[in-house]
Design a protein around this motif. Structure first.
Motif, PDB file in Angstrom:
ATOM      1  N   ALA A 136       0.852  -1.255  -0.039  1.00 55.27           N
ATOM      2  CA  ALA A 136       0.071  -0.136   0.044  1.00 55.27           C
ATOM      3  C   ALA A 136       0.839   1.459  -0.118  1.00 55.27           C
ATOM      4  O   ALA A 136       0.190   2.377   0.068  1.00 55.27           O
ATOM      5  CB  ALA A 136      -0.956   0.033   1.330  1.00 55.27           C
ATOM      6  N   GLY A 137       2.231   1.238   0.245  1.00 53.08           N
ATOM      7  CA  GLY A 137       3.110   2.368   0.044  1.00 53.08           C
ATOM      8  C   GLY A 137       3.513   2.852   1.225  1.00 53.08           C
ATOM      9  O   GLY A 137       4.164   3.926   1.371  1.00 53.08           O
ATOM     10  N   TYR A 138       3.428   2.071   2.467  1.00 55.85           N
ATOM     11  CA  TYR A 138       3.693   2.403   3.824  1.00 55.85           C
ATOM     12  C   TYR A 138       5.479   2.263   3.751  1.00 55.85           C
ATOM     13  O   TYR A 138       5.655   1.368   3.153  1.00 55.85           O
ATOM     14  CB  TYR A 138       3.084   1.733   4.781  1.00 55.85           C
ATOM     15  N   ASP A 139       5.881   2.955   4.626  1.00 57.67           N
ATOM     16  CA  ASP A 139       7.254   2.622   4.868  1.00 57.67           C
ATOM     17  C   ASP A 139       7.135   1.591   6.089  1.00 57.67           C
ATOM     18  O   ASP A 139       6.902   2.010   7.349  1.00 57.67           O
ATOM     19  CB  ASP A 139       8.021   4.037   5.226  1.00 57.67           C
ATOM     20  N   VAL A 140       7.411   0.529   5.785  1.00 62.95           N
ATOM     21  CA  VAL A 140       7.226  -0.601   6.751  1.00 62.95           C
ATOM     22  C   VAL A 140       8.620  -1.127   7.524  1.00 62.95           C
ATOM     23  O   VAL A 140       9.543  -1.674   6.737  1.00 62.95           O
ATOM     24  CB  VAL A 140       6.331  -1.795   6.349  1.00 62.95           C
ATOM     25  N   THR A 141       8.603  -1.354   8.737  1.00 61.84           N
ATOM     26  CA  THR A 141       9.336  -2.257   9.443  1.00 61.84           C
ATOM     27  C   THR A 141       8.890  -3.210  10.262  1.00 61.84           C
ATOM     28  O   THR A 141       7.933  -3.150  10.993  1.00 61.84           O
ATOM     29  CB  THR A 141      10.245  -1.372  10.294  1.00 61.84           C
ATOM     30  N   GLY A 142       9.578  -4.602  10.040  1.00 58.31           N
ATOM     31  CA  GLY A 142       8.894  -5.528  10.866  1.00 58.31           C
ATOM     32  C   GLY A 142       9.510  -5.909  12.093  1.00 58.31           C
ATOM     33  O   GLY A 142      10.871  -5.583  12.347  1.00 58.31           O
ATOM     34  N   ARG A 202      12.483 -17.113  13.307  1.00 57.69           N
ATOM     35  CA  ARG A 202      13.166 -17.490  12.141  1.00 57.69           C
ATOM     36  C   ARG A 202      12.060 -17.232  11.037  1.00 57.69           C
ATOM     37  O   ARG A 202      12.290 -16.738   9.989  1.00 57.69           O
ATOM     38  CB  ARG A 202      13.776 -18.577  12.124  1.00 57.69           C
ATOM     39  N   ASP A 203      11.115 -17.735  11.268  1.00 55.99           N
ATOM     40  CA  ASP A 203       9.809 -17.605  10.199  1.00 55.99           C
ATOM     41  C   ASP A 203       9.495 -16.060   9.788  1.00 55.99           C
ATOM     42  O   ASP A 203       9.214 -15.933   8.703  1.00 55.99           O
ATOM     43  CB  ASP A 203       8.517 -18.167  10.775  1.00 55.99           C
ATOM     44  N   ALA A 204       9.718 -15.166  11.184  1.00 55.73           N
ATOM     45  CA  ALA A 204       9.212 -13.966  10.657  1.00 55.73           C
ATOM     46  C   ALA A 204      10.262 -13.299   9.908  1.00 55.73           C
ATOM     47  O   ALA A 204       9.859 -12.453   9.211  1.00 55.73           O
ATOM     48  CB  ALA A 204       9.034 -13.011  12.006  1.00 55.73           C
ATOM     49  N   ARG A 205      11.497 -13.490  10.211  1.00 55.23           N
ATOM     50  CA  ARG A 205      12.587 -12.990   9.450  1.00 55.23           C
ATOM     51  C   ARG A 205      12.624 -13.096   7.947  1.00 55.23           C
ATOM     52  O   ARG A 205      12.824 -12.506   7.040  1.00 55.23           O
ATOM     53  CB  ARG A 205      13.876 -13.214  10.038  1.00 55.23           C
ATOM     54  N   ARG A 206      12.289 -14.550   7.820  1.00 54.83           N
ATOM     55  CA  ARG A 206      12.356 -14.902   6.513  1.00 54.83           C
ATOM     56  C   ARG A 206      11.263 -14.274   5.604  1.00 54.83           C
ATOM     57  O   ARG A 206      11.222 -13.645   4.581  1.00 54.83           O
ATOM     58  CB  ARG A 206      11.945 -16.487   6.390  1.00 54.83           C
ATOM     59  N   ALA A 207      10.043 -13.960   6.344  1.00 56.05           N
ATOM     60  CA  ALA A 207       8.874 -13.549   5.735  1.00 56.05           C
ATOM     61  C   ALA A 207       9.404 -12.028   5.322  1.00 56.05           C
ATOM     62  O   ALA A 207       8.881 -11.575   4.293  1.00 56.05           O
ATOM     63  CB  ALA A 207       7.522 -13.525   6.683  1.00 56.05           C
ATOM     64  N   ALA A 208      10.001 -11.184   6.374  1.00 58.38           N
ATOM     65  CA  ALA A 208      10.414  -9.840   6.018  1.00 58.38           C
ATOM     66  C   ALA A 208      11.277  -9.843   4.973  1.00 58.38           C
ATOM     67  O   ALA A 208      11.217  -8.879   4.124  1.00 58.38           O
ATOM     68  CB  ALA A 208      11.013  -9.278   7.397  1.00 58.38           C
ATOM     69  N   ASP A 209      12.114 -10.742   4.750  1.00 58.88           N
ATOM     70  CA  ASP A 209      12.867 -10.778   3.521  1.00 58.88           C
ATOM     71  C   ASP A 209      12.548 -10.936   2.460  1.00 58.88           C
ATOM     72  O   ASP A 209      12.811 -10.202   1.310  1.00 58.88           O
ATOM     73  CB  ASP A 209      14.014 -12.032   3.777  1.00 58.88           C
ATOM     74  N   VAL A 210      11.537 -11.810   2.213  1.00 54.49           N
ATOM     75  CA  VAL A 210      10.543 -11.961   0.957  1.00 54.49           C
ATOM     76  C   VAL A 210      10.005 -10.734   0.852  1.00 54.49           C
ATOM     77  O   VAL A 210       9.657 -10.209  -0.553  1.00 54.49           O
ATOM     78  CB  VAL A 210       9.653 -13.382   1.290  1.00 54.49           C
ATOM     79  N   ILE A 211       9.266 -10.209   1.674  1.00 53.73           N
ATOM     80  CA  ILE A 211       8.625  -8.702   1.411  1.00 53.73           C
ATOM     81  C   ILE A 211       9.358  -7.751   1.361  1.00 53.73           C
ATOM     82  O   ILE A 211       9.069  -6.839   0.224  1.00 53.73           O
ATOM     83  CB  ILE A 211       7.672  -8.549   2.789  1.00 53.73           C
ATOM     84  N   TYR A 248      13.596  -6.397  12.792  1.00 55.68           N
ATOM     85  CA  TYR A 248      14.360  -6.149  14.121  1.00 55.68           C
ATOM     86  C   TYR A 248      13.565  -7.218  15.170  1.00 55.68           C
ATOM     87  O   TYR A 248      12.397  -7.555  15.095  1.00 55.68           O
ATOM     88  CB  TYR A 248      14.165  -4.925  14.691  1.00 55.68           C
ATOM     89  N   VAL A 249      14.232  -7.599  16.147  1.00 59.47           N
ATOM     90  CA  VAL A 249      13.626  -8.369  17.141  1.00 59.47           C
ATOM     91  C   VAL A 249      13.672  -7.298  18.484  1.00 59.47           C
ATOM     92  O   VAL A 249      14.794  -6.925  18.644  1.00 59.47           O
ATOM     93  CB  VAL A 249      14.528  -9.774  17.592  1.00 59.47           C
ATOM     94  N   TRP A 250      12.871  -7.287  19.113  1.00 59.60           N
ATOM     95  CA  TRP A 250      12.753  -6.520  20.441  1.00 59.60           C
ATOM     96  C   TRP A 250      12.533  -7.364  21.480  1.00 59.60           C
ATOM     97  O   TRP A 250      11.536  -8.137  21.685  1.00 59.60           O
ATOM     98  CB  TRP A 250      11.366  -5.315  20.175  1.00 59.60           C
TER      99      TRP A 250
END
Length: 367
Positions: A17-23, A49-58, A63-65
């Motif tokens: 949608a055009g947002y500046d997104v950070t996972g 790990r699954d979240a990180r891989r999804a962020a890479d694909v997107i 980051y992990v907090w």
């Protein structure tokens, strides 16, 4: 990004949608291996790990907090304390209130972000009001009803107009590996799903009596009243059957005397619910009685009711009796609307009663 399919697709939609997104993935366990594993939770190393891989694909930063200490204090400790007090808490609701839309949102705003996007199945209309998801089977507005108007103004729920099947199909089209990942179930911080065992480990054995509400007789014993909840039938291990042979249910839990009271199913019926610490998600406190529907447990059916404010409490007079309503759960009021049911507000259930049944186990008291 929990590592599941919903948050992955929510992030992908926000980015598209055009947002500046950070996972951001939340590390909530002091020892991740003690939390649910096998792709069933939302706090495991596999999930990160699954979240990180999804962020890479997107194609978004990730980051992990570490919020383990805050989560333990505000969710896990609260969970144990509520059971010790004879109540039945909803930890997912508390996590939304204290972690995802308080600690996380506060940090995000401080860092210059405008909003927190999550994969919850709920909708925010153009009017900013929280509504049920179009997929009523997956609707999560109940556990979001603790959010304030200000928090909702900085929240985005991209999945509220989609069914879960739609979300999985979209994840597959986007080549997200979590497309077929099972949904999380049960309580993420109880590794084996044994809530009774978890509480026993925290609170120890506190033997007491199980008492029949009709006769006043001691019909069994327990190792901790915290192991029971209102409406429970299984696992009571009663020494004496009821005179009429009918099953008995937990009617109330009294921590002061460490007593669990049991009785027939009809004794569970209540038609008035009192909620403390109300949050008026719709933005304003009702000035008069409101005809609406209330939901009294996470997956419960809505019940027609009249809701009013009395001495700062939310009071729901049910138009038909409901059974097995436990203190510590939430009462959430919904206003039927052509565009989808609107959340008016919520409160934590403190007491319940049956009109004209003063002195019964379901009148006042802690359930």
């Amino acid at each position: 990004m929990s590592g599941g399919v919903d948050s992955a697709v929510a992030a992908a939609r926000a980015a598209a949608a055009g947002y500046d997104v950070t996972g951001v993935h939340l590390a909530l366990s002091r020892n991740p291996q003690t939390y649910r594993s096998g792709a069933r939770g939302c706090c495991t190393l596999e999930d990160a790990r699954d979240a990180r891989r999804a962020a890479d694909v997107i194609g978004i930063p990730f980051y992990v907090w570490d919020m383990a200490e805050r989560f333990h204090e505000d969710v896990v400790d609260d969970f144990v304390a509520e059971y010790a007090a004879g109540r039945t808490p909803n930890p997912c609701l508390r996590c939304n209130e204290k972690i995802k839309f308080a600690a996380v949102l506060d940090r995000a705003l401080a860092l210059g972000f405008d909003a927190v996007v999550t994969g919850h199945h709920a909708r925010l209309g153009a009017d900013g009001l929280l509504r049920r998801s179009v997929d009523l089977g997956k609707d999560q507005s109940y556990v979001l009803a603790v959010l304030t108007r200000e928090q909702l103004d900085h929240s985005i729920f991209p999945l509220g107009d989609s069914t879960k099947a739609d979300v999985r199909a979209e994840a597959a089209r986007r080549d997200l590996a979590v497309a077929d990942k099972p949904d999380s179930h049960d309580i993420c911080f109880i590794a084996d799903g044994d809530t009774r065992g978890f509480l026993h480990g925290k609170l120890g054995a506190t033997p007491g009596d199980i008492v029949d509400a009709t006769t006043g007789e001691v019909v069994g014993t327990h190792e901790g009243a915290y192991a029971y909840t209102v409406g429970q039938r299984r696992g009571l291990d009663l020494r004496r059957p009821a005179a009429d042979g009918r099953p008995r249910y937990v009617l109330s839990i009294t921590p002061v005397t460490n007593t669990v009271t049991v009785g027939p199913a009809e004794a569970l019926e209540v038609d008035r619910v009192y909620g403390e610490r109300p949050v008026w998600t719709g933005g304003s406190v009702p000035a008069a009685d409101v005809e609406c529907e209330v939901q009294l447990r996470a997956h419960g059916a809505p019940v027609p009711a009249t809701v009013r404010v009395e001495d700062g409490r939310l009071v729901a007079s049910l138009h038909r009796p409901a059974r097995g309503i436990a203190a510590g759960q939430a009462v959430v009021a919904y206003r039927p609307d052509p565009a989808g049911d609107v959340v008016l507000g919520s409160a934590t259930i403190a007491t319940t009663e049956r009109a004209g049944a003063a002195g019964s186990p379901a009148s006042g008291g802690t359930h």
